[in-house]
Design a protein around this motif. Structure first.
Motif, PDB file in Angstrom:
ATOM      1  N   ALA A   1     -14.234 108.822   7.989  1.00  0.00           N
ATOM      2  CA  ALA A   1     -14.688 107.754   9.139  1.00  0.00           C
ATOM      3  C   ALA A   1     -13.743 107.780  10.471  1.00  0.00           C
ATOM      4  N   ILE A   2     -12.435 107.827  10.187  1.00  0.00           N
ATOM      5  CA  ILE A   2     -11.591 107.962  11.392  1.00  0.00           C
ATOM      6  C   ILE A   2     -11.897 109.397  12.282  1.00  0.00           C
ATOM      7  N   ALA A   3     -12.268 110.300  11.505  1.00  0.00           N
ATOM      8  CA  ALA A   3     -12.200 111.559  12.283  1.00  0.00           C
ATOM      9  C   ALA A   3     -13.235 111.556  13.330  1.00  0.00           C
ATOM     10  N   SER A   4     -14.541 111.279  13.177  1.00  0.00           N
ATOM     11  CA  SER A   4     -15.539 111.095  13.893  1.00  0.00           C
ATOM     12  C   SER A   4     -15.435 109.958  14.960  1.00  0.00           C
ATOM     13  N   ASN A   5     -14.838 109.064  14.380  1.00  0.00           N
ATOM     14  CA  ASN A   5     -14.638 107.709  15.258  1.00  0.00           C
ATOM     15  C   ASN A   5     -13.739 107.984  16.407  1.00  0.00           C
ATOM     16  N   MET A   6     -12.729 108.913  16.205  1.00  0.00           N
ATOM     17  CA  MET A   6     -11.610 109.136  17.166  1.00  0.00           C
ATOM     18  C   MET A   6     -12.434 110.108  18.322  1.00  0.00           C
ATOM     19  N   ILE A   7     -13.317 110.756  17.968  1.00  0.00           N
ATOM     20  CA  ILE A   7     -13.865 111.348  18.901  1.00  0.00           C
ATOM     21  C   ILE A   7     -14.897 110.524  19.738  1.00  0.00           C
TER      22      ILE A   7
ATOM     23  N   ASN B   1      -8.453 118.839   5.914  1.00  0.00           N
ATOM     24  CA  ASN B   1      -8.649 120.130   5.323  1.00  0.00           C
ATOM     25  C   ASN B   1      -8.914 119.570   3.904  1.00  0.00           C
ATOM     26  N   ILE B   2      -8.059 118.373   3.217  1.00  0.00           N
ATOM     27  CA  ILE B   2      -8.310 118.137   1.920  1.00  0.00           C
ATOM     28  C   ILE B   2      -9.876 117.549   1.812  1.00  0.00           C
ATOM     29  N   ALA B   3     -10.035 116.908   2.633  1.00  0.00           N
ATOM     30  CA  ALA B   3     -11.526 116.169   2.748  1.00  0.00           C
ATOM     31  C   ALA B   3     -12.726 117.228   2.757  1.00  0.00           C
ATOM     32  N   LEU B   4     -12.320 118.213   3.849  1.00  0.00           N
ATOM     33  CA  LEU B   4     -13.334 119.401   3.458  1.00  0.00           C
ATOM     34  C   LEU B   4     -13.465 120.077   2.181  1.00  0.00           C
ATOM     35  N   GLN B   5     -12.126 120.459   1.558  1.00  0.00           N
ATOM     36  CA  GLN B   5     -12.209 121.004   0.334  1.00  0.00           C
ATOM     37  C   GLN B   5     -12.814 120.137  -0.662  1.00  0.00           C
ATOM     38  N   GLU B   6     -12.519 118.872  -0.741  1.00  0.00           N
ATOM     39  CA  GLU B   6     -13.435 118.101  -1.555  1.00  0.00           C
ATOM     40  C   GLU B   6     -14.730 118.137  -1.519  1.00  0.00           C
ATOM     41  N   ALA B   7     -15.389 117.777  -0.247  1.00  0.00           N
ATOM     42  CA  ALA B   7     -16.702 117.663   0.183  1.00  0.00           C
ATOM     43  C   ALA B   7     -17.540 118.913  -0.411  1.00  0.00           C
ATOM     44  N   GLU B   8     -16.487 119.977   0.209  1.00  0.00           N
ATOM     45  CA  GLU B   8     -17.282 121.522  -0.335  1.00  0.00           C
ATOM     46  C   GLU B   8     -17.605 121.592  -1.873  1.00  0.00           C
ATOM     47  N   ALA B   9     -16.678 121.101  -2.514  1.00  0.00           N
ATOM     48  CA  ALA B   9     -16.609 121.268  -3.994  1.00  0.00           C
ATOM     49  C   ALA B   9     -17.711 120.224  -4.616  1.00  0.00           C
ATOM     50  N   MET B  10     -18.062 119.240  -4.010  1.00  0.00           N
ATOM     51  CA  MET B  10     -19.228 118.444  -4.466  1.00  0.00           C
ATOM     52  C   MET B  10     -20.418 118.763  -3.835  1.00  0.00           C
ATOM     53  N   GLY B  11     -20.430 119.948  -2.913  1.00  0.00           N
ATOM     54  CA  GLY B  11     -21.632 120.502  -2.302  1.00  0.00           C
ATOM     55  C   GLY B  11     -22.302 119.515  -1.311  1.00  0.00           C
ATOM     56  N   MET B  12     -21.188 118.892  -0.393  1.00  0.00           N
ATOM     57  CA  MET B  12     -21.740 118.196   0.455  1.00  0.00           C
ATOM     58  C   MET B  12     -21.133 118.365   1.958  1.00  0.00           C
ATOM     59  N   ASP B  13     -22.148 118.596   2.923  1.00  0.00           N
ATOM     60  CA  ASP B  13     -21.970 118.932   4.319  1.00  0.00           C
ATOM     61  C   ASP B  13     -21.357 117.909   5.172  1.00  0.00           C
ATOM     62  N   THR B  14     -20.459 118.148   5.884  1.00  0.00           N
ATOM     63  CA  THR B  14     -19.759 117.086   6.497  1.00  0.00           C
ATOM     64  C   THR B  14     -19.329 117.634   8.106  1.00  0.00           C
ATOM     65  N   PRO B  15     -20.595 117.530   8.939  1.00  0.00           N
ATOM     66  CA  PRO B  15     -20.526 118.171  10.321  1.00  0.00           C
ATOM     67  C   PRO B  15     -19.618 117.368  11.246  1.00  0.00           C
ATOM     68  N   GLY B  16     -19.597 116.140  11.069  1.00  0.00           N
ATOM     69  CA  GLY B  16     -18.686 115.099  11.947  1.00  0.00           C
ATOM     70  C   GLY B  16     -17.364 115.639  11.851  1.00  0.00           C
ATOM     71  N   LEU B  17     -16.886 115.623  10.429  1.00  0.00           N
ATOM     72  CA  LEU B  17     -15.559 115.975   9.985  1.00  0.00           C
ATOM     73  C   LEU B  17     -15.065 117.365  10.461  1.00  0.00           C
ATOM     74  N   ALA B  18     -15.941 118.305  10.268  1.00  0.00           N
ATOM     75  CA  ALA B  18     -15.655 119.905  10.550  1.00  0.00           C
ATOM     76  C   ALA B  18     -15.616 119.936  12.118  1.00  0.00           C
ATOM     77  N   LEU B  19     -16.291 119.106  12.974  1.00  0.00           N
ATOM     78  CA  LEU B  19     -16.163 118.959  14.387  1.00  0.00           C
ATOM     79  C   LEU B  19     -14.772 118.537  14.941  1.00  0.00           C
ATOM     80  N   ALA B  20     -14.369 117.505  14.318  1.00  0.00           N
ATOM     81  CA  ALA B  20     -13.125 116.865  14.622  1.00  0.00           C
ATOM     82  C   ALA B  20     -11.872 117.741  14.207  1.00  0.00           C
TER      83      ALA B  20
END
Length: 292
Positions: free
Chosen positions: A182-188, A247-266
């Motif tokens: 939530a913070i990652a995209s909000n900071m942008i 990095n942790i959040a991206l790895q966990e999301a990938e393991a759950m099959g979830m796309d996180t474009p906002g997080l990836a951009l941040a």
């Protein structure tokens, strides 16, 4: 509930947030034993009555509540499972609480190994930055056995104003990942809004006065945007640690099959800042992405 007379708190990691957290326990009348890789960073605690331990092993041997607040999962792994680690040397019946933002899988490993040794383990990452730590207004997210949480909850109340039991081991860390996403995209958005105000010829401080109390309001807008405008990029929370969290959040999301474009951009934007020499700046230095 643990009594002050029978409780010795070992605190490992007295950095930007950890020092304030340990100080609150001292001020509440608890005995505190501190360890930090750089002893001088804990001097203020020693002046207020904390004792020094030269290794995590010594902390574990002398305490019955051991709190860790270190930097990276590799640091957590080392202080818990290294040769001088907590798990090997903690007393049966003691409590180990990792308040570092770390990997949920590692939190489960600590819990499983600790349980076999008769040690109670909780993962309890926090949100609120240096301000929340100093003012004892942290939000604390807890995973582990509910009985252990209930015993330790009064200690959490010394550190924060919002402590929530989230579930089994690892649940606290998963909740912190939600927080960081939530913070990652909000900071942008916060940084873009400030730069937009400046380019439009507005007084950004007046803009903040209007938008921070409306629908756009957020902790980052209220607490970090003023630092940006003041040119204060000192770390309440290091960019290098935020990148670790993402990095942790991206790895966990990938393991759950979830796309996180906002997080990836941040993550990409913060990586570029770190590469330009800003890794030890506060997360509000994202503002410089538009300024450099």
């Amino acid at each position: 509930m643990l009594s002050k007379e029978d409780t010795v708190i070992g605190f490992i990691g007295t950095g930007v947030m950890g020092k304030s957290m340990a100080m609150h326990f001292l001020q509440a009348g608890f005995s505190v034993i501190a360890y930090n890789r750089t002893k001088e960073k804990a001097n203020e605690l020693f002046e207020k009555g904390a004792s020094w331990a030269s290794t995590p092993k010594e902390v574990a041997q002398q305490s019955n509540v051991i709190i860790t607040m270190v930097g990276f999962p590799k640091d957590v792994e080392e202080v818990y499972f290294g040769e001088q680690g907590i798990i090997e040397h903690a007393k049966r019946g003691s409590y180990v609480i990792d308040m570092t933002t770390s990997n949920p899988t590692l939190a489960k490993k600590i819990y499983d190994v600790a349980k076999k040794k008769g040690i109670y383990a909780l993962d309890a990452p926090v949100s609120g930055g240096d301000i929340g730590a100093k003012e004892a207004r942290l939000s604390i997210m807890v995973g582990g056995d509910v009985e252990a949480f209930q015993k330790i909850e009064p200690l959490f109340q010394i550190l924060g104003t919002n402590t929530v039991y989230q579930g089994n081991a690892g649940a606290g860390q998963h909740t912190k990942m939600c927080n960081q996403i939530a913070i990652a995209s909000n900071m942008i958005g916060v940084c873009e809004a400030i730069v937009y105000a400046e380019k439009a010829g507005l007084d950004p401080e007046k803009v903040l006065e209007s938008i921070s109390s409306g629908a756009a309001g957020s902790w980052s807008l209220s607490n970090l945007a003023p630092r940006m405008l003041a040119g204060n990029f000192e770390p309440g929370f290091y960019i290098k640690h935020f990148i670790k969290d993402m990095n942790i959040a991206l790895q966990e999301a990938e393991a759950m099959g979830m796309d996180t474009p906002g997080l990836a951009l941040a993550k990409n934007m913060y990586d570029r800042l770190a590469q330009s020499g800003e890794e030890n700046s506060g997360t509000q230095a994202l503002y410089k992405y538009w300024k450099d």
